[in-house]
Structure formats: C-alpha cells, structure tokens
Design a protein around this motif. Structure first.
Motif, PDB file in Angstrom:
ATOM      1  N   PHE A   1       0.838  -1.195   0.000  1.00 26.34           N
ATOM      2  CA  PHE A   1       0.000   0.000   0.000  1.00 26.34           C
ATOM      3  C   PHE A   1       0.881   1.258   0.000  1.00 26.34           C
ATOM      4  CE2 PHE A   1      -2.677   3.303   1.671  1.00 26.34           C
ATOM      5  CZ  PHE A   1      -3.969   2.991   1.247  1.00 26.34           C
ATOM      6  N   LEU A   2       1.913   1.260   0.813  1.00 24.55           N
ATOM      7  CA  LEU A   2       2.815   2.406   0.885  1.00 24.55           C
ATOM      8  C   LEU A   2       3.592   2.585  -0.419  1.00 24.55           C
ATOM      9  CD1 LEU A   2       4.115   1.925   4.529  1.00 24.55           C
ATOM     10  CD2 LEU A   2       2.619   3.753   3.701  1.00 24.55           C
ATOM     11  N   ALA A   3       3.975   1.479  -1.052  1.00 21.12           N
ATOM     12  CA  ALA A   3       4.642   1.576  -2.351  1.00 21.12           C
ATOM     13  C   ALA A   3       3.700   2.188  -3.387  1.00 21.12           C
ATOM     14  CB  ALA A   3       5.108   0.193  -2.807  1.00 21.12           C
ATOM     15  N   GLY A   4       2.405   1.871  -3.277  1.00 23.45           N
ATOM     16  CA  GLY A   4       1.424   2.467  -4.172  1.00 23.45           C
ATOM     17  C   GLY A   4       1.331   3.964  -3.993  1.00 23.45           C
ATOM     18  N   LEU A   5       1.345   4.431  -2.751  1.00 27.20           N
ATOM     19  CA  LEU A   5       1.315   5.873  -2.484  1.00 27.20           C
ATOM     20  C   LEU A   5       2.558   6.555  -3.031  1.00 27.20           C
ATOM     21  CD1 LEU A   5      -0.063   6.156   1.170  1.00 27.20           C
ATOM     22  CD2 LEU A   5      -1.178   6.916  -0.936  1.00 27.20           C
ATOM     23  N   ALA A   6       3.719   5.925  -2.858  1.00 27.81           N
ATOM     24  CA  ALA A   6       4.962   6.509  -3.354  1.00 27.81           C
ATOM     25  C   ALA A   6       4.920   6.646  -4.876  1.00 27.81           C
ATOM     26  CB  ALA A   6       6.148   5.654  -2.930  1.00 27.81           C
ATOM     27  N   GLY A   7       4.409   5.630  -5.566  1.00 30.32           N
ATOM     28  CA  GLY A   7       4.298   5.708  -7.014  1.00 30.32           C
ATOM     29  C   GLY A   7       3.293   6.745  -7.466  1.00 30.32           C
ATOM     30  N   LEU A   8       2.191   6.840  -6.742  1.00 27.25           N
ATOM     31  CA  LEU A   8       1.128   7.778  -7.103  1.00 27.25           C
ATOM     32  C   LEU A   8       1.610   9.217  -7.014  1.00 27.25           C
ATOM     33  CD1 LEU A   8      -1.923   7.657  -7.854  1.00 27.25           C
ATOM     34  CD2 LEU A   8      -2.404   8.108  -5.454  1.00 27.25           C
ATOM     35  N   ARG A   9       2.316   9.548  -5.930  1.00 27.75           N
ATOM     36  CA  ARG A   9       2.708  10.940  -5.728  1.00 27.75           C
ATOM     37  C   ARG A   9       3.787  11.387  -6.709  1.00 27.75           C
ATOM     38  NH1 ARG A   9       3.133  11.843  -0.365  1.00 27.75           N
ATOM     39  NH2 ARG A   9       3.682  13.984  -0.865  1.00 27.75           N
ATOM     40  N   SER A  10       4.497  10.416  -7.334  1.00 25.16           N
ATOM     41  CA  SER A  10       5.552  10.778  -8.281  1.00 25.16           C
ATOM     42  C   SER A  10       5.145  10.537  -9.735  1.00 25.16           C
ATOM     43  CB  SER A  10       6.831  10.002  -7.971  1.00 25.16           C
ATOM     44  OG  SER A  10       6.614   8.617  -8.043  1.00 25.16           O
ATOM     45  N   GLY A  11       3.868  10.198  -9.966  1.00 28.08           N
ATOM     46  CA  GLY A  11       3.373  10.064 -11.331  1.00 28.08           C
ATOM     47  C   GLY A  11       3.687   8.756 -12.008  1.00 28.08           C
ATOM     48  N   ARG A  12       4.074   7.730 -11.237  1.00 26.95           N
ATOM     49  CA  ARG A  12       4.362   6.416 -11.813  1.00 26.95           C
ATOM     50  C   ARG A  12       3.085   5.573 -11.694  1.00 26.95           C
ATOM     51  NH1 ARG A  12       8.492   7.138  -8.162  1.00 26.95           N
ATOM     52  NH2 ARG A  12       7.985   5.210  -7.042  1.00 26.95           N
ATOM     53  N   TRP A  13       2.151   5.841 -12.599  1.00 27.32           N
ATOM     54  CA  TRP A  13       0.800   5.310 -12.457  1.00 27.32           C
ATOM     55  C   TRP A  13       0.762   3.789 -12.475  1.00 27.32           C
ATOM     56  CZ3 TRP A  13      -0.279   9.669 -10.827  1.00 27.32           C
ATOM     57  CH2 TRP A  13      -0.213  10.846 -11.562  1.00 27.32           C
ATOM     58  N   GLU A  14       1.436   3.171 -13.430  1.00 27.05           N
ATOM     59  CA  GLU A  14       1.366   1.712 -13.552  1.00 27.05           C
ATOM     60  C   GLU A  14       2.001   1.030 -12.341  1.00 27.05           C
ATOM     61  OE1 GLU A  14      -0.420   0.159 -15.780  1.00 27.05           O
ATOM     62  OE2 GLU A  14      -0.964   2.143 -16.540  1.00 27.05           O
ATOM     63  N   GLU A  15       3.128   1.560 -11.901  1.00 22.25           N
ATOM     64  CA  GLU A  15       3.784   1.025 -10.707  1.00 22.25           C
ATOM     65  C   GLU A  15       2.872   1.149  -9.489  1.00 22.25           C
ATOM     66  OE1 GLU A  15       7.385   2.570  -7.875  1.00 22.25           O
ATOM     67  OE2 GLU A  15       7.766   2.527 -10.038  1.00 22.25           O
ATOM     68  N   SER A  16       2.222   2.302  -9.385  1.00 26.47           N
ATOM     69  CA  SER A  16       1.318   2.547  -8.263  1.00 26.47           C
ATOM     70  C   SER A  16       0.141   1.581  -8.280  1.00 26.47           C
ATOM     71  CB  SER A  16       0.817   3.990  -8.309  1.00 26.47           C
ATOM     72  OG  SER A  16      -0.179   4.215  -7.340  1.00 26.47           O
ATOM     73  N   LYS A  17      -0.471   1.400  -9.453  1.00 27.06           N
ATOM     74  CA  LYS A  17      -1.631   0.514  -9.551  1.00 27.06           C
ATOM     75  C   LYS A  17      -1.254  -0.928  -9.226  1.00 27.06           C
ATOM     76  CE  LYS A  17      -2.821   1.839 -13.726  1.00 27.06           C
ATOM     77  NZ  LYS A  17      -3.586   1.876 -14.995  1.00 27.06           N
TER      78      LYS A  17
END
Length: 218
Positions: free
Chosen positions: A62-78
């Motif tokens: 979940f935390l890795a998803g937040l980190a990806g989301l805030r930096s614009g790495r959409w696929e990684e976040s999802k």
C-alpha cells in the motif's frame, strides 16, 4: 504505539507504523516521498517478516502504491495497490480491500483513462453496499463525478457531487464535504460561466482552509 512497544507486539507495531507512514504521505504535497513517511515505512517493514496478519503484510505494498502515485508512476502505483488488495482479500476486513482498491483507481483518474475509470466504478458499484456511506464511498463518488465530467455528463456530475455533499452534515468540519463543494464547480468550468466558477471555487477553497487542500497529497 507505546503500549505495543512495551508489549513487544511486532504485529500491531507493523500495522500502526505503516498507518503513520500513510498519514505522513497524505500530509505532504511534495513530489518526493516525505522523510517521515520513509522512516515509518522502514520501521514497519522491518517487523513484517515476523508478521502473520494480512493487514501487516499488505501495508508495505500500500505504501509503495502511495509513493508511485505521488511521483506520477501510475502503472507502478496501480500494481502495488493491486498487490495490497490481493493480500487484504485473503484475510483482512472488507475496509482494507476497498481502501486499497479506491487508491488503485486514482492512477487511472490522474491519467484520465475513462474506460479504466468506468471499470473501477462498476466494480465498486457491486461491492459498496458492504461499507455503507463512509470515507471510501465518498472517495468513489468523487471519482464518479469526475468521470461524468470528463464524459460530458455535466448535469450528472453536479447531481453526484451534490448528493455527496449531502452525505455529511455541516455540524463539524469534514474533508469529504469540503471536497464535494470544490468539485461542485468543476462541471461549471466546462459547462457554465468559467469566470464565476473560478471565483466560487476560490471562495470554497478559502472556506475549507482548515483542510489544507493543495498543501497536502490532495
């Protein structure tokens, strides 16, 4: 947390520290992962090898998803939020699954991927009765209104946002209600008087200053 430290309860400490990392994420508008979030996440992750609960094992994803989301790495976040939801689905409560899934949807919202957004909403429509009309439902309804706006269904977007605002009373400050009043003007930017819509949005933003919109992850 102090009581779990005293009891040497690694399981609960992993969960609590992960949620503290989530709060640190949400409280910052920086593109980079906040230092405090990194510290809490690292501490929580150090306890996960001994953790058995799905909540403790899913929160690092979940935390890795937040980190990806805030930096614009959409696929990684999802992918990270999806991994968290899968773990939560195995043993944790419905709320954890819904929370991870609602955050997973945000990568498609920010990318304005309408087909994906509609698929997410259909998934939630089949399941939201399990969690009632709380925070997750509010998150989903904001996404629904935005989907309707991007689809050109401006009146539907207004109705959805107004219904969301009506879910929460004015008796106490409430971030979901405040966000609804901000989103209420988005349709007017496209289908109304954009100058008036901007002025009204600015007033609503000032009225909601205690929620620090635009100065946090939101």
């Amino acid at each position: 947390r102090a009581s779990f430290v005293a009891a040497d309860d690694q399981e609960q400490l992993a969960v609590i520290e992960a949620y503290l990392a989530v709060l640190a994420h949400v409280g910052s508008a920086s593109r980079d992962v906040p230092l405090l979030a990194r510290r809490w996440a690292a501490s929580a992750a150090s306890r996960v090898p001994t953790a058995r609960s799905a909540e403790a094992r899913g929160m690092p994803h979940f935390l890795a998803g937040l980190a990806g989301l805030r930096s614009g790495r959409w696929e990684e976040s999802k992918a990270a939020f999806g991994a968290a939801a899968t773990i939560f689905e195995g043993a944790a409560g419905t709320t954890e699954v819904m929370m991870a899934s609602s955050w997973r949807m945000m990568g498609d919202v920010y990318a304005q991927d309408l087909p994906a957004m509609r698929r997410h909403l259909a998934w939630f429509d089949r399941r939201l009765s399990r969690v009632g009309d709380g925070i997750i439902a509010a998150h989903v309804e904001l996404a629904r209104a935005y989907t309707e706006t991007l689809s050109g269904a401006f009146d539907d977007a207004r109705r959805t946002t107004r219904a969301l605002a009506d879910m929460f009373g004015p008796e106490r400050p409430n971030v979901q209600r405040a966000a609804a009043f901000l989103y209420l003007h988005v349709a007017d930017l496209y289908d109304g008087d954009p100058i008036e819509a901007r002025a009204t949005f600015t007033r609503s933003l000032s009225d909601a200053s205690q929620h620090r919109f635009l100065h946090t992850l939101f």
